[in-house]
Write an enzyme that holds these catalytic residues in place. Structure first.
Site, PDB file in Angstrom:
ATOM      1  N   ILE A 257       0.874  -1.176   0.000  1.00  0.00           N
ATOM      2  CA  ILE A 257       0.000   0.000   0.000  1.00  0.00           C
ATOM      3  C   ILE A 257       0.910   1.225   0.000  1.00  0.00           C
ATOM      4  O   ILE A 257       1.566   1.521   1.002  1.00  0.00           O
ATOM      5  CB  ILE A 257      -0.916   0.000   1.246  1.00  0.00           C
ATOM      6  CG1 ILE A 257      -1.756  -1.295   1.301  1.00  0.00           C
ATOM      7  CG2 ILE A 257      -1.819   1.237   1.245  1.00  0.00           C
ATOM      8  CD1 ILE A 257      -2.440  -1.548   2.636  1.00  0.00           C
TER       9      ILE A 257
ATOM     10  N   GLU B 130       4.224  -7.890   2.884  1.00  0.00           N
ATOM     11  CA  GLU B 130       4.522  -8.804   3.993  1.00  0.00           C
ATOM     12  C   GLU B 130       4.072  -8.221   5.320  1.00  0.00           C
ATOM     13  O   GLU B 130       3.477  -8.894   6.162  1.00  0.00           O
ATOM     14  CB  GLU B 130       6.031  -9.082   4.053  1.00  0.00           C
ATOM     15  CG  GLU B 130       6.589  -9.785   2.828  1.00  0.00           C
ATOM     16  CD  GLU B 130       7.082  -8.828   1.745  1.00  0.00           C
ATOM     17  OE1 GLU B 130       6.450  -7.765   1.555  1.00  0.00           O
ATOM     18  OE2 GLU B 130       8.087  -9.135   1.099  1.00  0.00           O
TER      19      GLU B 130
ATOM     20  N   CYS C 268       4.742  -2.505   2.938  1.00  0.00           N
ATOM     21  CA  CYS C 268       4.946  -3.666   2.074  1.00  0.00           C
ATOM     22  C   CYS C 268       3.868  -4.733   2.308  1.00  0.00           C
ATOM     23  O   CYS C 268       3.238  -4.786   3.368  1.00  0.00           O
ATOM     24  CB  CYS C 268       6.298  -4.309   2.341  1.00  0.00           C
ATOM     25  SG  CYS C 268       7.709  -3.313   1.838  1.00  0.00           S
TER      26      CYS C 268
HETATM   27  N1  THU Z   1       7.540  -4.204  -1.821  1.00  0.00           N
HETATM   28  C1  THU Z   1       6.804  -5.092  -1.090  1.00  0.00           C
HETATM   29  O1  THU Z   1       5.622  -4.878  -0.826  1.00  0.00           O
HETATM   30  N2  THU Z   1       7.422  -6.230  -0.675  1.00  0.00           N
HETATM   31  C2  THU Z   1       8.642  -6.653  -1.111  1.00  0.00           C
HETATM   32  O2  THU Z   1       8.991  -7.796  -0.879  1.00  0.00           O
HETATM   33  C3  THU Z   1       9.513  -5.719  -1.845  1.00  0.00           C
HETATM   34  C4  THU Z   1       8.950  -4.367  -2.113  1.00  0.00           C
HETATM   35  C5  THU Z   1       6.847  -3.018  -2.365  1.00  0.00           C
HETATM   36  C6  THU Z   1       7.142  -1.703  -1.739  1.00  0.00           C
HETATM   37  C7  THU Z   1       6.766  -0.751  -2.869  1.00  0.00           C
HETATM   38  O3  THU Z   1       5.370  -0.516  -2.848  1.00  0.00           O
HETATM   39  C8  THU Z   1       7.094  -1.518  -4.136  1.00  0.00           C
HETATM   40  O4  THU Z   1       7.196  -2.885  -3.740  1.00  0.00           O
HETATM   41  C9  THU Z   1       8.376  -1.086  -4.822  1.00  0.00           C
HETATM   42  O5  THU Z   1       9.422  -1.053  -3.909  1.00  0.00           O
END
Ligand code: THU
Length: 137
Positions: free
Chosen positions: A44, A56, A54
């Site tokens: 988000i 996770e 993120c």
């Molecule tokens: N991101 C995640 O949600 N999890 C990951 O494992 C790596 C990065 C997201 C954060 C951001 O919204 C986008 O990926 C680019 O960095």
């Protein structure tokens, strides 16, 4: 080795909910609690980029709010909107959140590009020498 296809499928479903107007990189996570419950999460984003959450952590925070503290695995999938799926490795902050709640030797992190194509790592493998709750005892 455990068959993680179902958990990966849940991560792909979670990815559909991603809010990513800035990066266009959509991530989905599916966190398996030890009682069998699956908590899904997506990334988000925020106009103030650092406020982004993120996938996770979304999954972990939903689970903890629901009263869960014991987890066995998390599946993570990602890729640009409309593009190929790529390996989406958990960022350092997400690994640290995992270390707060999960056993380093047994908690499994599944990095998937499809239900059949995935790699499984222990948390210790992806976060060696972690600073964890035991350091504060
Ligand atoms: N991101 C995640 O949600 N999890 C990951 O494992 C790596 C990065 C997201 C954060 C951001 O919204 C986008 O990926 C680019 O960095």
């Amino acid at each position: 080795m455990t068959d993680y296809r179902e958990l990966i499928r849940a991560a792909f479903a979670a990815r559909e909910k991603a809010y990513t107007p800035y990066s266009g990189f959509q991530v989905g996570a599916a966190l398996l609690a030890k009682d069998g419950t699956v908590y899904e999460g997506c990334n988000i984003e925020n106009a103030s980029y650092g406020a982004t959450n993120c996938a996770e952590r979304t999954a972990f925070f939903r689970a903890v709010f629901d009263g869960k503290r014991d987890f066995s695995a998390i599946a993570v999938v990602g890729g640009k909107t409309g593009g190929e799926y790529v390996e989406a490795w958990p960022c350092g902050i997400c690994r640290q959140v995992m270390a707060e709640f999960c056993d380093m030797d047994t908690f499994e992190v599944i990095i998937a590009v499809s239900e059949e194509d995935y790699h499984v790592y222990t948390l210790k493998e992806i976060l060696p020498h972690a600073f964890s709750p035991s350091n504060l005892i």
